[in-house]
Design a protein around this motif. Structure first.
Motif, PDB file in Angstrom:
ATOM      1  N   PHE A   7       0.848  -1.281  -0.192  1.00 35.76           N
ATOM      2  CA  PHE A   7      -0.048   0.164   0.014  1.00 35.76           C
ATOM      3  C   PHE A   7       0.862   1.096   0.032  1.00 35.76           C
ATOM      4  O   PHE A   7       0.553   2.083  -0.684  1.00 35.76           O
ATOM      5  CB  PHE A   7      -0.880   0.117   1.183  1.00 35.76           C
TER       6      PHE A   7
ATOM      7  N   ASP B  45      -4.125  -0.216  -4.334  1.00 36.00           N
ATOM      8  CA  ASP B  45      -5.388   0.190  -3.317  1.00 36.00           C
ATOM      9  C   ASP B  45      -6.221  -0.731  -2.673  1.00 36.00           C
ATOM     10  O   ASP B  45      -6.926  -0.685  -1.952  1.00 36.00           O
ATOM     11  CB  ASP B  45      -6.516   0.705  -4.575  1.00 36.00           C
TER      12      ASP B  45
ATOM     13  N   LEU C 127      -8.135   2.107   1.645  1.00 38.52           N
ATOM     14  CA  LEU C 127      -7.354   0.783   1.421  1.00 38.52           C
ATOM     15  C   LEU C 127      -8.407  -0.343   1.598  1.00 38.52           C
ATOM     16  O   LEU C 127      -8.952  -0.262   2.682  1.00 38.52           O
ATOM     17  CB  LEU C 127      -6.230   0.789   2.097  1.00 38.52           C
TER      18      LEU C 127
END
Length: 603
Positions: free
Chosen positions: A236, A242, A279
């Motif tokens: 990330f 994502d 996320l």
């Protein structure tokens, strides 16, 4: 590279840093907790390895780069060298995102991340919102599916290495495409797996289909859990991905007071707040357990949630596939009727606590009515459901264009998060077979024998015939046969199918009723073998009816709505060059006559 190299080797009495470029070694410095650090930082691009107690050189368990394969030295990598151009990227939550799964090695003729950048415009034009990359962690050999990775912090060199992944993500974001990375934490592959030499990464207290389980709850498990969580945060943070798709989380056996998935979920939430963008964590689970997507601060049936953003829901695939193909072998035994598809579209899990014939036991748990259906990822094709067939053949091998349209409509217009598999948008006929490239002759031969032995395990002989030869996974021809043929997309039939997919994706974007994951706004009924799925908008009175005819010949169904307020926005017969549907008023309702298999969408 800034900072010292560190490695966890709690049982070693001496660890040496090996520098292949000049053939020297330097003693590592012991730190607390079984950690060792290098006496000085290394420059970016420096090859190195570790020797434990005078043993052979081994790559770094947290190697960022394996330029000459998983048995060779590691190489330092400066994650800050790339100049990112995605400063304006706000991110994209996985919930409801039109997702596109692809295998990097077969997506383009070149099989690299840089080559795949050249196809991103195609995906953006299709309406894809999130690209899901099958595992890119370094594995033995040149080509494979990636689920036997062993250098889990590195990017497979034949795909372009770590810098190429950064370029790919940056290019995807420039086109409004989010990126999901498939990661495997439940096991390591058989070639190049040196983790056990460094510490107690595995335990015999639990077993998985791949052998000893990853040590998540025994002695030394705190560092193993940190290995899993920090690796996820790295993708990330340093590669701007994502979402992560977590492979087979049911094989992450963890009897700790708090499951590692819950710890991972909380750590990712903290990072998301710090980065200022969503996320996501998407779990593959065979358990049919809503606990997987229950928030960590809540409980499902008295058990703390794991906090995953979403999870795969294979029952929808099985209900759809069996209804259209007539296949009933293996784990398809309890599927195949229109009523079963209706249950999957409303309840998510067909096996939700009742009897599973394939497993020989009760299986699963019911999904709460108020749970957002976008938390479940569904598809009509994926790497498992195609690649684990004896021949790796796609539904296009046996299904008509109309039946493929039914599949697409169920996936893209249902209440779930839809996922497409590379090439299905044009009805690709190229197979996706199981392939590997193990360099060790004995291991390669064992893989070939094992694949052939699996032929009878799912009733494939009944489907294909006993004389069908299963492709050898170690043969280069098996890998080459699995490459997409992009020329098919430009053919007359491919272009029509592609336009149909664009239309369906467009409906998701334009119709609030389709985009909703609210169970209370979705109803499904069966009439004379025809499945009618009705989607309602929460506000504004919007409504979409999807009429799914799965049998050959003309079929009619009555939809209880006013014809004057309805319009046909998609007719698969007309879209694919076949006969158009007939829609007429009948006693204040709408009578739809369609030549099946096919789909008609009313707005």
């Amino acid at each position: 590279m800034s900072g010292d190299l560190r490695v966890w080797a709690p049982s070693a009495s001496r660890v040496d840093l090996v520098l292949p470029a000049n053939g020297t070694t330097e003693a590592m410095v012991a730190d607390d907790g079984g950690w060792w650090r290098s006496p000085r930082p290394l420059l970016a691009g420096t090859d190195y390895a570790f020797s434990l107690d005078g043993g052979p050189s081994r790559p770094d368990p947290r190697s960022p780069w394996q330029p000459v394969g998983v048995h060779g030295p590691s190489r330092t990598f400066d994650v800050g060298a790339h100049t990112w151009a995605d400063g304006g990227w706000a991110g994209r939550d996985a919930l409801g995102a039109v997702t596109y799964e692809l295998h990097m090695g077969t997506f383009t003729p070149e099989g690299t991340l840089d080559a795949a950048v050249g196809r991103l415009d195609h995906l953006a034009d299709l309406g894809v919102e999130m690209i899901e990359l099958m595992p890119v962690a370094a594995f033995g050999g040149h080509h494979g599916w990636g689920y036997d990775g062993v250098a889990l912090w590195a990017v497979h060199e034949p795909y372009g290495g770590p810098a190429a992944l950064q370029r790919f993500v940056d290019a995807a974001h420039a086109r409004g495409l989010a990126v999901c990375l498939d990661v495997v934490d439940n096991h390591l592959g058989p070639s190049g797996n040196y983790l056990a030499e460094f510490g107690p990464y595995f335990t015999d207290e639990h077993q998985t289909p791949w052998g000893s389980a990853v040590n998540l709850d025994g002695d030394g498990s705190a560092e193993v859990r940190a290995f899993v969580i920090e690796k996820a945060l790295r993708w990330f943070r340093d590669f701007h991905v994502d979402a992560l798709r977590l492979d087979a989380v049911h094989a992450l056996v963890d009897d700790s007071p708090r499951h590692v998935l819950a710890d991972l979920s909380d750590a990712v939430a903290v990072l998301a707040a710090d980065l200022g963008r969503p996320l996501s964590l998407v779990a593959e689970s065979d358990a049919n357990d809503p606990r997987t997507v229950t928030p960590t601060g809540s409980q499902f049936e008295g058990r703390a949630g794991y906090g995953m953003t979403a999870q795969w829901a294979d029952d929808v695939h099985h209900a759809l596939h069996t209804l259209l193909t007539g296949e009933r072998q293996g784990y398809y035994a309890d599927f195949g009727t229109p009523e079963t598809l209706a249950k999957a579209l409303t309840d998510v899990f067909v096996h939700d606590g009742g009897w599973s014939t394939f497993r020989g036991k009760n299986w699963g748990a019911p999904v709460p009515p108020d749970m957002d259906r976008r938390r479940f990822v569904v598809c009509s094709q994926n790497h498992d459901q195609v690649g684990n067939r004896a021949l790796g053949d796609r539904p296009s091998r046996v299904l008509s264009p109309g039946a493929l349209a039914v599949s697409a409509a169920v996936v893209l217009l249902g209440p779930f998060t839809p996922m497409l598999f590379m090439g299905e948008e044009w009805g690709a006929t190229t197979p996706f077979q199981y392939f590997s490239d193990h360099e060790e002759p004995e291991l390669g031969a064992a893989i070939s024998r094992g694949r052939a032995a699996e032929f009878g395990g799912h009733g494939w002989a009944e489907l294909y015939g006993a004389d069908v030869v299963v492709p050898d996974p170690q043969a280069v021809s098996t890998f080459e046969a699995s490459r997409l043929d992009w020329g098919e997309a430009a053919s007359e039939g491919g272009a029509r199918m592609l336009e149909l997919y664009r239309g369906l994706v467009g409906l998701r974007r334009s119709e609030a009723a389709v985009a909703s994951g609210d169970r209370g706004l979705t109803s499904v009924r069966v009439q004379d073998g025809v499945v009618v799925m009705t989607r309602l908008a929460a506000e504004g009175g919007g409504r979409v009816d999807v009429v799914l005819a799965v049998e050959e010949g003309f079929v009619s169904v009555v939809v209880e709505r006013d014809l004057r307020a309805a319009s046909v926005v998609l007719d698969s017969g007309a879209a694919l060059g076949g006969e158009a549907a007939v829609v007429e008023s009948r006693d204040g309702a709408v009578a739809v006559t369609v030549r099946g298999p096919g789909v008609v969408v009313l707005r």
